[in-house]
Design a protein around this motif. Structure first.
Motif, PDB file in Angstrom:
ATOM      1  N   MET A   1       0.846  -1.211   0.000  1.00  0.00           N
ATOM      2  CA  MET A   1       0.000   0.000   0.000  1.00  0.00           C
ATOM      3  C   MET A   1       0.877   1.255   0.000  1.00  0.00           C
ATOM      4  SD  MET A   1      -3.094   0.553   2.695  1.00  0.00           S
ATOM      5  CE  MET A   1      -4.643   1.241   2.217  1.00  0.00           C
ATOM      6  N   ILE A   2       0.493   2.212  -0.810  1.00  0.00           N
ATOM      7  CA  ILE A   2       1.270   3.454  -0.839  1.00  0.00           C
ATOM      8  C   ILE A   2       1.000   4.232   0.456  1.00  0.00           C
ATOM      9  CG2 ILE A   2       1.647   5.628  -2.083  1.00  0.00           C
ATOM     10  CD1 ILE A   2       0.682   4.254  -4.601  1.00  0.00           C
ATOM     11  N   GLN A   3       2.057   4.798   1.006  1.00  0.00           N
ATOM     12  CA  GLN A   3       1.890   5.623   2.207  1.00  0.00           C
ATOM     13  C   GLN A   3       1.763   7.085   1.813  1.00  0.00           C
ATOM     14  OE1 GLN A   3       5.849   4.273   3.609  1.00  0.00           O
ATOM     15  NE2 GLN A   3       4.894   4.575   5.601  1.00  0.00           N
ATOM     16  N   SER A   4       1.218   7.887   2.704  1.00  0.00           N
ATOM     17  CA  SER A   4       1.193   9.325   2.410  1.00  0.00           C
ATOM     18  C   SER A   4       1.196  10.139   3.695  1.00  0.00           C
ATOM     19  CB  SER A   4      -0.052   9.678   1.591  1.00  0.00           C
ATOM     20  OG  SER A   4      -1.196   9.548   2.394  1.00  0.00           O
TER      21      SER A   4
ATOM     22  N   VAL B   1      12.112  15.787   4.033  1.00  0.00           N
ATOM     23  CA  VAL B   1      11.963  14.668   3.090  1.00  0.00           C
ATOM     24  C   VAL B   1      13.336  14.261   2.556  1.00  0.00           C
ATOM     25  CG1 VAL B   1      10.902  13.935   0.922  1.00  0.00           C
ATOM     26  CG2 VAL B   1       9.614  15.322   2.523  1.00  0.00           C
ATOM     27  N   LYS B   2      14.149  15.275   2.276  1.00  0.00           N
ATOM     28  CA  LYS B   2      15.492  14.972   1.763  1.00  0.00           C
ATOM     29  C   LYS B   2      16.296  14.204   2.806  1.00  0.00           C
ATOM     30  CE  LYS B   2      17.934  18.542   0.659  1.00  0.00           C
ATOM     31  NZ  LYS B   2      18.215  19.807   0.022  1.00  0.00           N
ATOM     32  N   LYS B   3      16.129  14.590   4.058  1.00  0.00           N
ATOM     33  CA  LYS B   3      16.930  13.981   5.109  1.00  0.00           C
ATOM     34  C   LYS B   3      16.492  12.542   5.416  1.00  0.00           C
ATOM     35  CE  LYS B   3      18.820  14.709   9.621  1.00  0.00           C
ATOM     36  NZ  LYS B   3      18.853  15.464  10.832  1.00  0.00           N
ATOM     37  N   TYR B   4      15.193  12.314   5.512  1.00  0.00           N
ATOM     38  CA  TYR B   4      14.725  11.006   5.995  1.00  0.00           C
ATOM     39  C   TYR B   4      14.242  10.056   4.910  1.00  0.00           C
ATOM     40  CZ  TYR B   4      14.642  13.390  10.513  1.00  0.00           C
ATOM     41  OH  TYR B   4      14.962  14.097  11.640  1.00  0.00           O
ATOM     42  N   PHE B   5      13.948  10.581   3.725  1.00  0.00           N
ATOM     43  CA  PHE B   5      13.317   9.704   2.730  1.00  0.00           C
ATOM     44  C   PHE B   5      14.110   9.614   1.428  1.00  0.00           C
ATOM     45  CE2 PHE B   5      10.042  11.086   5.625  1.00  0.00           C
ATOM     46  CZ  PHE B   5       9.377   9.913   5.911  1.00  0.00           C
ATOM     47  N   SER B   6      15.412   9.906   1.499  1.00  0.00           N
ATOM     48  CA  SER B   6      16.178   9.921   0.255  1.00  0.00           C
ATOM     49  C   SER B   6      16.321   8.518  -0.339  1.00  0.00           C
ATOM     50  CB  SER B   6      17.549  10.555   0.475  1.00  0.00           C
ATOM     51  OG  SER B   6      18.182   9.879   1.512  1.00  0.00           O
ATOM     52  N   ASP B   7      16.102   7.476   0.474  1.00  0.00           N
ATOM     53  CA  ASP B   7      16.202   6.114  -0.061  1.00  0.00           C
ATOM     54  C   ASP B   7      14.836   5.576  -0.505  1.00  0.00           C
ATOM     55  OD1 ASP B   7      15.263   6.165   2.522  1.00  0.00           O
ATOM     56  OD2 ASP B   7      16.111   4.196   3.038  1.00  0.00           O
ATOM     57  N   ARG B   8      13.812   6.404  -0.453  1.00  0.00           N
ATOM     58  CA  ARG B   8      12.475   5.951  -0.848  1.00  0.00           C
ATOM     59  C   ARG B   8      12.038   6.669  -2.119  1.00  0.00           C
ATOM     60  NH1 ARG B   8       9.521   4.679   3.792  1.00  0.00           N
ATOM     61  NH2 ARG B   8       7.913   3.952   2.373  1.00  0.00           N
ATOM     62  N   LYS B   9      11.106   6.030  -2.831  1.00  0.00           N
ATOM     63  CA  LYS B   9      10.579   6.667  -4.037  1.00  0.00           C
ATOM     64  C   LYS B   9       9.462   7.625  -3.641  1.00  0.00           C
ATOM     65  CE  LYS B   9      10.017   4.817  -8.466  1.00  0.00           C
ATOM     66  NZ  LYS B   9       9.437   3.759  -9.281  1.00  0.00           N
ATOM     67  N   VAL B  10       9.803   8.897  -3.658  1.00  0.00           N
ATOM     68  CA  VAL B  10       8.887   9.905  -3.129  1.00  0.00           C
ATOM     69  C   VAL B  10       8.233  10.697  -4.257  1.00  0.00           C
ATOM     70  CG1 VAL B  10       8.897  12.128  -1.925  1.00  0.00           C
ATOM     71  CG2 VAL B  10      10.112  10.193  -0.932  1.00  0.00           C
ATOM     72  N   ALA B  11       6.948  10.968  -4.112  1.00  0.00           N
ATOM     73  CA  ALA B  11       6.290  11.918  -5.023  1.00  0.00           C
ATOM     74  C   ALA B  11       5.661  13.015  -4.176  1.00  0.00           C
ATOM     75  CB  ALA B  11       5.230  11.213  -5.850  1.00  0.00           C
TER      76      ALA B  11
ATOM     77  N   LYS C   1      12.523  12.203  13.399  1.00  0.00           N
ATOM     78  CA  LYS C   1      12.143  11.141  12.476  1.00  0.00           C
ATOM     79  C   LYS C   1      10.967  10.293  12.991  1.00  0.00           C
ATOM     80  CE  LYS C   1      13.632   8.128   9.061  1.00  0.00           C
ATOM     81  NZ  LYS C   1      13.648   6.737   9.009  1.00  0.00           N
ATOM     82  N   GLU C   2      10.892  10.128  14.320  1.00  0.00           N
ATOM     83  CA  GLU C   2       9.843   9.255  14.888  1.00  0.00           C
ATOM     84  C   GLU C   2       8.444   9.703  14.449  1.00  0.00           C
ATOM     85  OE1 GLU C   2      11.946  10.919  17.880  1.00  0.00           O
ATOM     86  OE2 GLU C   2      13.182   9.886  16.402  1.00  0.00           O
ATOM     87  N   VAL C   3       8.309  10.991  14.210  1.00  0.00           N
ATOM     88  CA  VAL C   3       7.012  11.515  13.823  1.00  0.00           C
ATOM     89  C   VAL C   3       6.493  10.831  12.556  1.00  0.00           C
ATOM     90  CG1 VAL C   3       5.996  13.626  12.860  1.00  0.00           C
ATOM     91  CG2 VAL C   3       7.280  13.728  14.980  1.00  0.00           C
ATOM     92  N   PHE C   4       7.423  10.404  11.715  1.00  0.00           N
ATOM     93  CA  PHE C   4       7.024   9.811  10.430  1.00  0.00           C
ATOM     94  C   PHE C   4       6.867   8.292  10.490  1.00  0.00           C
ATOM     95  CE2 PHE C   4       9.116  13.751   9.106  1.00  0.00           C
ATOM     96  CZ  PHE C   4       8.149  14.263   8.260  1.00  0.00           C
ATOM     97  N   GLU C   5       6.994   7.699  11.682  1.00  0.00           N
ATOM     98  CA  GLU C   5       7.129   6.248  11.669  1.00  0.00           C
ATOM     99  C   GLU C   5       5.832   5.467  11.705  1.00  0.00           C
ATOM    100  OE1 GLU C   5      10.908   5.642  13.893  1.00  0.00           O
ATOM    101  OE2 GLU C   5      11.500   5.927  11.791  1.00  0.00           O
ATOM    102  N   GLY C   6       4.765   6.141  11.343  1.00  0.00           N
ATOM    103  CA  GLY C   6       3.540   5.378  11.109  1.00  0.00           C
ATOM    104  C   GLY C   6       2.763   4.995  12.350  1.00  0.00           C
ATOM    105  N   VAL C   7       3.193   5.493  13.503  1.00  0.00           N
ATOM    106  CA  VAL C   7       2.476   5.094  14.709  1.00  0.00           C
ATOM    107  C   VAL C   7       1.117   5.749  14.827  1.00  0.00           C
ATOM    108  CG1 VAL C   7       4.317   4.404  16.295  1.00  0.00           C
ATOM    109  CG2 VAL C   7       3.902   6.821  15.878  1.00  0.00           C
ATOM    110  N   TYR C   8       0.866   6.747  13.988  1.00  0.00           N
ATOM    111  CA  TYR C   8      -0.413   7.452  14.121  1.00  0.00           C
ATOM    112  C   TYR C   8      -1.407   7.029  13.062  1.00  0.00           C
ATOM    113  CZ  TYR C   8       2.900  10.080  16.708  1.00  0.00           C
ATOM    114  OH  TYR C   8       3.893  10.406  17.579  1.00  0.00           O
ATOM    115  N   ARG C   9      -1.118   5.925  12.450  1.00  0.00           N
ATOM    116  CA  ARG C   9      -1.951   5.493  11.338  1.00  0.00           C
ATOM    117  C   ARG C   9      -3.434   5.424  11.700  1.00  0.00           C
ATOM    118  NH1 ARG C   9       0.543   1.321   7.637  1.00  0.00           N
ATOM    119  NH2 ARG C   9      -1.104   0.786   6.184  1.00  0.00           N
ATOM    120  N   VAL C  10      -4.252   5.896  10.793  1.00  0.00           N
ATOM    121  CA  VAL C  10      -5.699   5.863  11.035  1.00  0.00           C
ATOM    122  C   VAL C  10      -6.314   4.970   9.967  1.00  0.00           C
ATOM    123  CG1 VAL C  10      -7.776   7.242  11.255  1.00  0.00           C
ATOM    124  CG2 VAL C  10      -5.558   8.260  11.749  1.00  0.00           C
ATOM    125  N   ASP C  11      -6.916   3.896  10.409  1.00  0.00           N
ATOM    126  CA  ASP C  11      -7.507   2.962   9.437  1.00  0.00           C
ATOM    127  C   ASP C  11      -9.026   2.994   9.517  1.00  0.00           C
ATOM    128  OD1 ASP C  11      -5.174   1.942   8.355  1.00  0.00           O
ATOM    129  OD2 ASP C  11      -4.860   0.670  10.091  1.00  0.00           O
TER     130      ASP C  11
END
Ligand code: GTP
Ligand code: MG
Length: 323
Positions: free
Chosen positions: A1-4, A23-33, A197-207
């Motif tokens: 699933m794509i994250q956003s 984004v440059k600092k934490y996601f440079s190894d990911r395919k970002v749009a 970085k922890e802010v981006f780690e998906g712990v706040y996911r809302v499903d």
């Protein structure tokens, strides 16, 4: 699933800066749009971001949370098909509300990992009476107090208190169940939009709130907002000091100015970024369009006309600007 992640926050608070730095600092190894929507007929942020990232979709001339909801969804589908990104960042315009965008992304089957509201710790007091600014805080689950370099610890503590009070009052609820959409949220701090970085780690996911989309009342908030914008062109290349002269002559009603200007004394085009009296300039590697300045504020039409009359190198377009 794509994250956003959705990045919201009032005009000039540091959303694009956050995209550039974090984004440059934490996601440079990911395919970002990146999808960027700007308040104004012409986008400046799209140009800035395209100088750093290749996959940038710019949607201007309206607001993606209401008038351009359809265009937003087809734009996201296009970007998914074209780039197959792992993660999409959406910068909403400073005059948008984030919740409809959150729902659109969920409807497209994209996981929203967080709705980040950037707050200008120095200038929040100047804009917080605006109801959109309050709904932006209420509709987020990660609130970032940015520009911490410009305030004292005591001022920052007061801003945090105010933000929490607004969050409690404007926290979005499911109208059917009365339950909060985000049952928890974090408040973090940043300088130049650089988050932990922890802010981006998906712990706040809302499903599982996809069903909400059908019940949600689309709310064209632009009809009640009094924020307007006006674009001026530059007739010729001016001196750098002329830009200063314009910015020093702004009436109070104009609280945000963005632009890209070619000058006679700086080799590269200059990005102008003015918000609530604070100003910064940055050189841009490439910019092929005409020099422009976009003035944004409360009911500014007459004030911009007066400004243009004062500086003869500023020129208002005869017709509404089209991209
Ligand atoms: N001093 C200081 N300036 C900052 C910080 N973050 C951003 N800025 C400046 O604030 C101005 C606005 O930043 P942007 O990132 O363009 O703000 P934005 O929220 O994307 O603005 P809009 O898209 O127009 O709503 C720029 O001049 C930035 O350099 C910060 O932490 N400290
Ligand atoms: Mg921006």
């Amino acid at each position: 699933m794509i994250q956003s992640f959705v990045i919201t926050g009032f005009l000039g608070v540091g959303k694009t800066t956050m995209l550039l730095n974090t984004v440059k600092k934490y996601f440079s190894d990911r395919k970002v749009a990146i999808v960027v929507n700007e308040f104004g007929d012409i986008g400046v942020d799209g140009n800035i971001l395209s100088n750093v990232y290749s996959e940038v979709l710019e949607i201007s001339e309206g607001c993606i949370c209401c008038q351009l909801a359809q265009e937003f969804e087809s734009g996201v589908i296009e970007i998914m098909n074209k780039y197959n990104p792992e993660i999409i960042f959406v910068e909403t315009s400073g005059a948008s509300e984030p919740f409809p965008i959150f729902l659109s992304l969920q409807n497209l089957g994209i996981a929203v990992e967080g709705v980040i509201c950037v707050v200008d710790a120095k200038n929040m007091h100047s804009y917080i009476d605006n109801s959109t600014a309050k709904y932006q805080i209420g509709g987020s689950n990660i609130i970032v107090l940015n520009k911490t370099d410009l305030v004292t610890d005591i001022e920052l503590a007061i801003v945090k208190q105010n933000v929490i009070a607004i969050k409690e009052e404007y926290n979005i609820k499911n109208n059917l169940t009365g339950k909060m959409i985000f049952d928890r949220y974090v408040v973090d701090y940043a300088q130049q939009g650089l988050l932990n970085k922890e802010v981006f780690e998906g712990v706040y996911r809302v499903d599982d709130i996809i069903g909400l989309a059908n019940e949600y009342q689309q709310n064209d908030h632009t009809t009640r907002a009094s924020i307007t914008q006006k674009v001026a062109y530059l007739k010729e290349n001016i001196e750098f000091s002329d830009v200063d002269a314009i910015l020093n002559s702004l009436p109070k009603s104009i609280y945000r100015v963005k632009g890209v200007v070619k000058t006679t004394d700086v080799p590269n085009p200059i990005v102008i970024n003015y918000s609530f009296g604070d100003v910064s300039f940055e050189e841009l590697d490439s910019y092929t369009q005409p020099s422009i300045m976009i003035f944004i504020g409360e009911n500014i039409d007459k004030d911009v006309n007066d400004l243009v009359a004062q500086f003869d190198y500023l020129n208002l377009p005869l017709f509404k600007v089209k991209k």
